[in-house]
Motif scaffolding. Sequence first.
Motif, mmCIF file in Angstrom:
data_model
loop_
_atom_site.group_PDB
_atom_site.id
_atom_site.type_symbol
_atom_site.label_atom_id
_atom_site.label_comp_id
_atom_site.label_asym_id
_atom_site.label_seq_id
_atom_site.Cartn_x
_atom_site.Cartn_y
_atom_site.Cartn_z
ATOM 1 N N LEU A 16 0.751 -1.114 0.103
ATOM 2 C CA LEU A 16 -0.377 0.158 -0.392
ATOM 3 C C LEU A 16 0.346 1.465 -0.173
ATOM 4 O O LEU A 16 0.364 2.465 -0.447
ATOM 5 C CB LEU A 16 -1.237 -0.093 1.190
ATOM 6 C CG LEU A 16 -2.079 -0.972 0.933
ATOM 7 C CD1 LEU A 16 -2.834 -0.747 2.216
ATOM 8 C CD2 LEU A 16 -3.139 -0.357 -0.008
ATOM 9 N N VAL A 17 2.127 0.516 0.734
ATOM 10 C CA VAL A 17 2.880 2.170 0.999
ATOM 11 C C VAL A 17 3.475 2.340 -0.646
ATOM 12 O O VAL A 17 3.211 3.932 -1.240
ATOM 13 C CB VAL A 17 4.038 1.890 1.672
ATOM 14 C CG1 VAL A 17 4.920 3.330 1.456
ATOM 15 C CG2 VAL A 17 3.450 1.860 3.117
ATOM 16 N N ASP A 18 4.098 2.028 -1.745
ATOM 17 C CA ASP A 18 4.688 2.380 -2.648
ATOM 18 C C ASP A 18 3.065 2.666 -3.696
ATOM 19 O O ASP A 18 3.699 2.951 -4.835
ATOM 20 C CB ASP A 18 4.787 1.022 -3.265
ATOM 21 C CG ASP A 18 6.126 0.191 -2.522
ATOM 22 O OD1 ASP A 18 7.352 0.904 -1.526
ATOM 23 O OD2 ASP A 18 6.810 -0.928 -2.668
ATOM 24 N N TRP A 19 1.907 1.901 -2.929
ATOM 25 C CA TRP A 19 0.703 1.737 -4.287
ATOM 26 C C TRP A 19 0.661 3.562 -3.978
ATOM 27 O O TRP A 19 -0.060 4.513 -4.803
ATOM 28 C CB TRP A 19 -0.542 1.256 -3.972
ATOM 29 C CG TRP A 19 -1.621 1.331 -4.874
ATOM 30 C CD1 TRP A 19 -1.438 2.215 -6.108
ATOM 31 C CD2 TRP A 19 -2.728 0.411 -4.974
ATOM 32 N NE1 TRP A 19 -2.768 1.622 -6.883
ATOM 33 C CE2 TRP A 19 -2.917 0.415 -5.946
ATOM 34 C CE3 TRP A 19 -3.030 -0.015 -3.877
ATOM 35 C CZ2 TRP A 19 -4.805 0.147 -6.181
ATOM 36 C CZ3 TRP A 19 -4.495 -1.026 -4.064
ATOM 37 C CH2 TRP A 19 -4.972 -0.743 -5.682
ATOM 38 N N LEU A 20 0.818 3.910 -3.072
ATOM 39 C CA LEU A 20 0.415 4.998 -1.934
ATOM 40 C C LEU A 20 0.976 6.288 -3.181
ATOM 41 O O LEU A 20 0.702 7.491 -3.471
ATOM 42 C CB LEU A 20 0.306 5.537 -1.208
ATOM 43 C CG LEU A 20 0.085 6.815 0.029
ATOM 44 C CD1 LEU A 20 -1.232 7.387 -1.385
ATOM 45 C CD2 LEU A 20 -0.463 7.193 0.998
ATOM 46 N N GLU A 21 2.732 5.900 -3.262
ATOM 47 C CA GLU A 21 3.139 6.389 -3.248
ATOM 48 C C GLU A 21 3.860 7.128 -5.246
ATOM 49 O O GLU A 21 3.674 8.145 -5.704
ATOM 50 C CB GLU A 21 4.932 6.180 -2.932
ATOM 51 C CG GLU A 21 5.164 6.604 -1.411
ATOM 52 C CD GLU A 21 6.341 6.007 -1.746
ATOM 53 O OE1 GLU A 21 7.059 5.354 -1.941
ATOM 54 O OE2 GLU A 21 6.758 6.108 -0.070
ATOM 55 N N ALA A 22 3.799 5.872 -5.551
ATOM 56 C CA ALA A 22 3.200 6.139 -6.931
ATOM 57 C C ALA A 22 1.664 6.943 -7.367
ATOM 58 O O ALA A 22 2.111 7.220 -8.533
ATOM 59 C CB ALA A 22 2.947 4.165 -7.976
ATOM 60 N N PHE A 23 0.938 6.346 -6.691
ATOM 61 C CA PHE A 23 -0.728 7.304 -7.169
ATOM 62 C C PHE A 23 0.203 8.635 -6.937
ATOM 63 O O PHE A 23 -0.505 9.685 -7.514
ATOM 64 C CB PHE A 23 -1.493 6.529 -6.403
ATOM 65 C CG PHE A 23 -2.806 7.423 -6.287
ATOM 66 C CD1 PHE A 23 -3.651 6.755 -7.778
ATOM 67 C CD2 PHE A 23 -3.580 8.375 -5.181
ATOM 68 C CE1 PHE A 23 -4.671 8.101 -7.542
ATOM 69 C CE2 PHE A 23 -4.308 9.226 -5.589
ATOM 70 C CZ PHE A 23 -5.768 8.832 -6.543
ATOM 71 N N SER A 24 0.512 9.170 -5.633
ATOM 72 C CA SER A 24 1.016 10.333 -5.106
ATOM 73 C C SER A 24 1.320 11.447 -6.796
ATOM 74 O O SER A 24 1.568 12.325 -7.098
ATOM 75 C CB SER A 24 1.826 10.862 -4.153
ATOM 76 O OG SER A 24 1.558 11.815 -3.760
ATOM 77 N N THR A 25 2.246 10.538 -6.988
ATOM 78 C CA THR A 25 3.360 10.864 -8.188
ATOM 79 C C THR A 25 2.577 11.553 -9.928
ATOM 80 O O THR A 25 2.958 12.054 -10.504
ATOM 81 C CB THR A 25 4.508 9.670 -8.273
ATOM 82 O OG1 THR A 25 5.464 9.152 -7.560
ATOM 83 C CG2 THR A 25 5.408 10.389 -9.540
#
Length: 711
Positions: free
Chosen positions: A647-656
């Motif tokens: 979820l953390v990696d997914w959130l960072e990619a989404f934020s980017t």
Amino acid sequence: MSTCSVSKGCFVFKPDTKKRKISSAADYFSKGNKDAEDSGLRFDTCQSLWKEIKRETEQLQEDLNKKLFDNLLDFLRTSHLDFKQKKTEWACRMKSREIPTAAVVLGVNVTDHDLTCKRLAEVLQDDVTPFVVTLRSKECPGIKNLLQKLMIQLMGCPIDMDSSEDEGSSKISPNRIRYSVSSLTDWYRNITKKADTETPCKKRIFSSSHWESPPVVVIFKDIESFTSKVLQDFIIISSHCIREFPLVLIFGIATSPMIIHKLLPHSVSSLLCIELFQSLSCKEHLTKVIDKLLLTSQFPFKLSEKVLQVLINIFLYHDFSVQNFIKGFQLCLLEHFYSQPLSVLCCEPQEAKKRVNVLSHSQCENIRRLPSFRRFVERQISNQQTVLLTDDRGLKETVHVLLQDLHTFHENYFPVLCCLHAFTSSLPKYPLGKQIRELYCACLEKKVWETEEYESAIQLVRMLAKDELEAILEKCVEILKSSPANHLGHPLEKLEEYLSQLKNPEEVNEDQEQSISSLKELQKKTDLYHLQKTLLEMKESRRLKKLTKFEMLRFEIVGFVDGLVKNHLAPVEMQTLHEVMYFSAASTLREHLNAAPRVALHTALNNPYFYLKNESLKSDAGSISNTAPDICIAYKLHLECGRLINLVDWLEAFSTVVKAAENSNSTGEDQIDDVTHARFIRAVSELELLGFIKSTKQKTDHVARLTWGSC
């Protein structure tokens, strides 16, 4: 609208005085139509044609249900007709407080039950009693809810009153009533007592068509879905009051009458006096509807083989709903008049002739572009080809003749089709199908006389016995006599001539006499050698003998019917201008009726431009657009992950991706703000609701992916 006030308050904004233009159905019909010419006339033609079709189908439905409704009325009459005059005798006839119950098997087409039950309630309210209650399982989770629905519907029943004073005394306020069977008994006693005390000139509590002491009829639409405990309690309570007021139960059954004994124990079912009623089978109903809508020249609109097969497959493999079949037919009608500009000519021959005379040049060009008309032009001589392709006046004259030929083709087509079905519907293994719709689809698809099934059917017809052939010919004569076609006079005369020859007693079946004599020879006592010799002689004599009069007549009849088939049952695609009357876009119909939610969801999430039609949402295949909705961004990112998603990696990619849309100068070192975090949580929750991911106990900061691949 806004205010410049800094204080809190209530502000009134007057509505706009300009009247909004209300769009009509005709406006929607022409909106976005590439071929908008004559769209208003096409819409009016479509509406009038559908009204006529709807009226015919409703009348057919009423005729088919008439026998069932008449039987139910007879059942009610024998149960409660003499409740008023012979109350004691009626009570004695009810053995151990039995409640008269009609178990109506409506079939598995559950979606059609509402229409049947609604019509039944209307018939009962018109001819028997105003006290008709219809209950559904979802409205009655408990006995209290059932009694509440029952009393509310009864108190709202239409009763003819003479004055407002009488009306006030007969109705009970729903807020002051205690929902119980005893309250129902008191209410019925007051109503009937009021009717008895009225003078003859003032007695209008019940309609003149209603029975004296009208029964209270309770219809359970979907008996299989009712809770067993609710039914048991209601039946037990009602059985104690059955002598006080006439109650009748009607159970709508979709599966089997045995469901009553599965839902109710013997101690409860013994309180019911059950009589079974069977409605018309949904397949038989569909056959009647197809005969009424398609196998007639009354309606000019027709369906191609593929479109008809789609509707039939949905009926047979999905819902068995005749009403859904009719709705699918309505969709085909609407789509045909919307997408085909020449559908303006899909009307009665006389009206079509008038419309051809006023066709514009663009409509004439549409006719010239039709594949069937182009094939027709290719068969003409060069001078005629020039006239058809360049002269609008000469084209209209030809179209007059072609439309009349198409109408004549339909008038001859359906009687001959019914005659062929009469010959083949009783053959072993049904080579051309048992139902006429199967034969109709086969004739629409290709030249039926060139198929192996037709050859095998003809071989079997050549072996029919005299009585079978005679019965089939009688049926064919009736079909041709009842058809409106005037061009089938000669075939009718020939079939009547063949029938009279078959009935002629002088033409004795010589083969029957020979078979009887041969049978007597075989029955004589003999040894194996003489028996074998006799059998060989019989076989040789059959091979060399001449055909009998009956066999020659049978071959002649089969040859005549075969000629009728080849002359009148040609495929529709061979008829010029068939595109005017036949709807053939099976793929369009399949998209509307055969839903594919998995594909639709993937298309919407992977390519939102397909549905939203926003130019900013266009992107290359495989790329993630930063202007797409949040759920689309999260969906595309999750496709790049494996079985478990961090979820953390997914959130960072989404934020980017999101920040690239908001600020092109942002860097990856920017902190994820609360708004972006909330948008991500919402997108992930929506994906979980749609079933793409789920939480997992393997890792607390991961979610499990439930799909694999591109969709």
